[in-house]
Design a protein around this motif. Structure first.
Motif, PDB file in Angstrom:
ATOM      1  N   SER A 195      34.697  53.739  -1.282  1.00  0.00           N
ATOM      2  CA  SER A 195      34.376  54.994  -0.465  1.00  0.00           C
ATOM      3  C   SER A 195      32.835  54.986  -0.285  1.00  0.00           C
ATOM      4  O   SER A 195      31.991  54.688  -1.229  1.00  0.00           O
ATOM      5  N   ALA A 196      32.244  54.977   0.969  1.00  0.00           N
ATOM      6  CA  ALA A 196      30.798  54.934   1.165  1.00  0.00           C
ATOM      7  C   ALA A 196      30.144  56.128   1.995  1.00  0.00           C
ATOM      8  O   ALA A 196      30.879  56.489   3.091  1.00  0.00           O
ATOM      9  N   GLU A 197      29.339  56.754   1.462  1.00  0.00           N
ATOM     10  CA  GLU A 197      28.676  57.894   1.858  1.00  0.00           C
ATOM     11  C   GLU A 197      27.143  57.542   2.341  1.00  0.00           C
ATOM     12  O   GLU A 197      26.286  57.150   1.681  1.00  0.00           O
ATOM     13  N   VAL A 198      26.704  58.047   3.649  1.00  0.00           N
ATOM     14  CA  VAL A 198      25.311  57.848   3.971  1.00  0.00           C
ATOM     15  C   VAL A 198      24.464  59.003   4.151  1.00  0.00           C
ATOM     16  O   VAL A 198      25.130  60.102   4.735  1.00  0.00           O
ATOM     17  N   TYR A 199      23.364  59.215   3.527  1.00  0.00           N
ATOM     18  CA  TYR A 199      22.407  60.369   3.483  1.00  0.00           C
ATOM     19  C   TYR A 199      21.138  59.967   3.920  1.00  0.00           C
ATOM     20  O   TYR A 199      20.452  59.147   3.507  1.00  0.00           O
ATOM     21  N   PRO A 200      20.659  61.009   5.140  1.00  0.00           N
ATOM     22  CA  PRO A 200      21.312  61.898   6.019  1.00  0.00           C
ATOM     23  C   PRO A 200      22.259  60.788   7.032  1.00  0.00           C
ATOM     24  O   PRO A 200      22.135  59.636   7.244  1.00  0.00           O
ATOM     25  N   LEU A 208      22.470  55.323   0.667  1.00  0.00           N
ATOM     26  CA  LEU A 208      24.077  54.693   0.797  1.00  0.00           C
ATOM     27  C   LEU A 208      24.545  54.987  -0.598  1.00  0.00           C
ATOM     28  O   LEU A 208      23.783  54.364  -1.694  1.00  0.00           O
ATOM     29  N   GLU A 209      25.398  55.715  -0.881  1.00  0.00           N
ATOM     30  CA  GLU A 209      26.305  55.860  -2.113  1.00  0.00           C
ATOM     31  C   GLU A 209      27.726  55.076  -2.030  1.00  0.00           C
ATOM     32  O   GLU A 209      28.457  55.660  -0.918  1.00  0.00           O
ATOM     33  N   VAL A 210      27.965  54.150  -2.703  1.00  0.00           N
ATOM     34  CA  VAL A 210      29.137  53.500  -2.618  1.00  0.00           C
ATOM     35  C   VAL A 210      29.900  53.491  -3.923  1.00  0.00           C
ATOM     36  O   VAL A 210      29.121  53.102  -4.900  1.00  0.00           O
ATOM     37  N   HIS A 211      31.188  53.633  -4.044  1.00  0.00           N
ATOM     38  CA  HIS A 211      32.146  53.789  -5.232  1.00  0.00           C
ATOM     39  C   HIS A 211      32.951  52.819  -5.031  1.00  0.00           C
ATOM     40  O   HIS A 211      33.818  52.657  -3.874  1.00  0.00           O
ATOM     41  N   PHE A 212      33.257  52.013  -5.955  1.00  0.00           N
ATOM     42  CA  PHE A 212      34.271  50.905  -6.062  1.00  0.00           C
ATOM     43  C   PHE A 212      35.258  51.208  -7.106  1.00  0.00           C
ATOM     44  O   PHE A 212      35.113  51.428  -8.072  1.00  0.00           O
TER      45      PHE A 212
END
Length: 414
Positions: A195-200, A208-212
């Motif tokens: 899961s990868a989220e980008v702010y803003p 960039l926040e990445v979870h594996f």
């Protein structure tokens, strides 16, 4: 006798003095451990920040976010500009456009007491990230550097990574992670759920926040990883004994297809190389991954093709041998229980129900007009037209390798 009594009296006096000194010392120590007066605490002496313009106001609000201050007071004095307009705009910027604010802050309440000439702003910030999460952010200068940092996280089986990326470029991070894992089964054992989220959502600098999510614990993954690397290395030693690229590819297919009586997987494996080499669980992605990796080690140009077979997702390889690109589908041989290596042309693959993005992979060049065969009916040989035995005849088919495969290619094979 009197002398003895006098001596005892002196000893008792001295002992009493010693005890008195010790008690006095203990009282002094106890007194020194008393806390200082509240009025002497430095935090109580701190003065509120003085705000006089828009730049100072913006800096103060962002500073509160970066330092994870849930409450703060900003003193306003002789403010230059329209504070009623600037304050909500800066709060909006801090929570929606600033990378750290967009990542860490849920809500900001900023209330002005007094006037812009002499007043105070009471800030209340609700965070959705902890101070430790903010402190763990790693700053990199480009998206390319961010991708390298992600690759390092994959090889050490990290479960989360947060990056502040300057000079950000739009990138499909999940696709890059998948491609890197498939290209490097010796470095990355599993295809993690990502899961990868980008702010803003826009801007030159973003977080960039990445979870594996891996199928096993880090310790288990590392143990499995070691066994797969050993097998991949040993397979390379076996395959490299061939004297030509065609022989090496033949040895590679023999190694992969004859190791097990495979159990076929319907769903895509989470650990393609491990499940194939250690558990005998076959899937087209597993064969294509290991085949491409070993060819790369041998210096043979090869590709992992993602497409469909009879409208179902399927994977296979393209390999370059003696100047010609061939298609190789080891999974097809396992399903049909056919032995040996089969090299297929592009047209043969299309006729057998395979489909893929042709423009994304190398293809053999189309024959030119000069290379096309002539109609024998319309050309009658004359004495001057007889072929010169020193010249090779014009090709009538697509070029073939200088060495024939160990088994002939039959386009009618299922």
């Amino acid at each position: 006798m009197k002398k003895l009594l006098l001596l005892l009296t002196l000893v008792l006096c001295l002992s009493g003095c010693g005890m008195l000194v010790e008690d006095t010392y203990l009282v002094t120590e106890k007194h020194s451990e008393q806390p200082t007066e509240p009025s002497q605490e430095p935090s109580e002496q701190a003065e509120p920040s003085v705000i006089s313009n828009r730049s100072q106001l913006r800096g103060a609000v962002l500073s509160c976010i970066r330092n994870w201050l849930e409450r703060d007071t900003l003193r306003v004095q002789d403010y230059e500009g329209d504070l009623d307009t600037d304050l909500p705009e800066i709060v909006r910027y801090a929570t929606e456009e600033d990378p750290i604010g967009a990542f860490a802050v849920d809500f900001v309440d900023a209330e002005l007491h007094g006037s812009s000439d002499d007043g105070r702003i009471e800030l209340s910030i609700v965070f959705r990230r902890s101070a430790a999460e903010i402190d763990s952010i790693v700053t990199v200068n480009t998206t390319a550097n961010a991708l390298r940092r992600i690759e390092q996280a994959l090889t050490s089986y990290e479960t989360a990574l947060t990056l502040r990326i300057r000079d950000y470029d739009e990138t499909d991070f999940a696709s890059h992670i998948r491609a890197y894992a498939l290209e490097n089964p010796d470095l990355v054992l599993a295809l993690p759920e990502v899961s990868a989220e980008v702010y803003p959502p826009s801007g030159q600098t973003r977080i960039l926040e990445v979870h594996f999510n891996y199928p096993h614990t880090r310790e288990q993954m590392r143990t499995m990883h070691t066994s797969v690397r050993t097998l991949l290395s040993s397979a390379f030693s076996y395959v490299s004994s061939g004297t030509t690229d065609a022989e090496r590819v033949e040895l590679l297919s023999r190694f992969l297809m004859m190791r097990y009586r495979y159990h076929t997987l319907e769903n895509e494996p989470a650990m393609p190389a491990y499940e194939l080499l250690q558990e005998g669980r076959a899937h087209s992605l597993s064969f294509a991954t290991v085949f491409r990796y070993e060819c790369t080690l041998l210096g043979i140009e090869s590709y992992l093709v993602s497409g469909t077979r009879n409208d179902l997702p399927h994977y296979w390889n393209i390999v370059h041998l003696d100047g010609v690109y061939y298609h190789v589908d080891l999974m097809r041989g396992i399903e049909s229980e056919e032995s040996g290596l089969h090299l297929f042309s592009e047209q043969e693959m299309l006729s057998e129900g395979y489909a893929w993005a042709l423009e994304s992979y190398p293809q053999n060049p189309e024959p030119t007009v000069d290379d096309e065969p002539h109609e024998t009916e319309s050309v009658q040989p004359t004495e001057s037209d007889e072929p010169d035995p020193t010249e090779l005849p014009e090709p009538t088919e697509e070029p073939v390798p200088s060495e024939e495969p160990t088994e002939p290619t039959d386009p009618t094979e299922p």
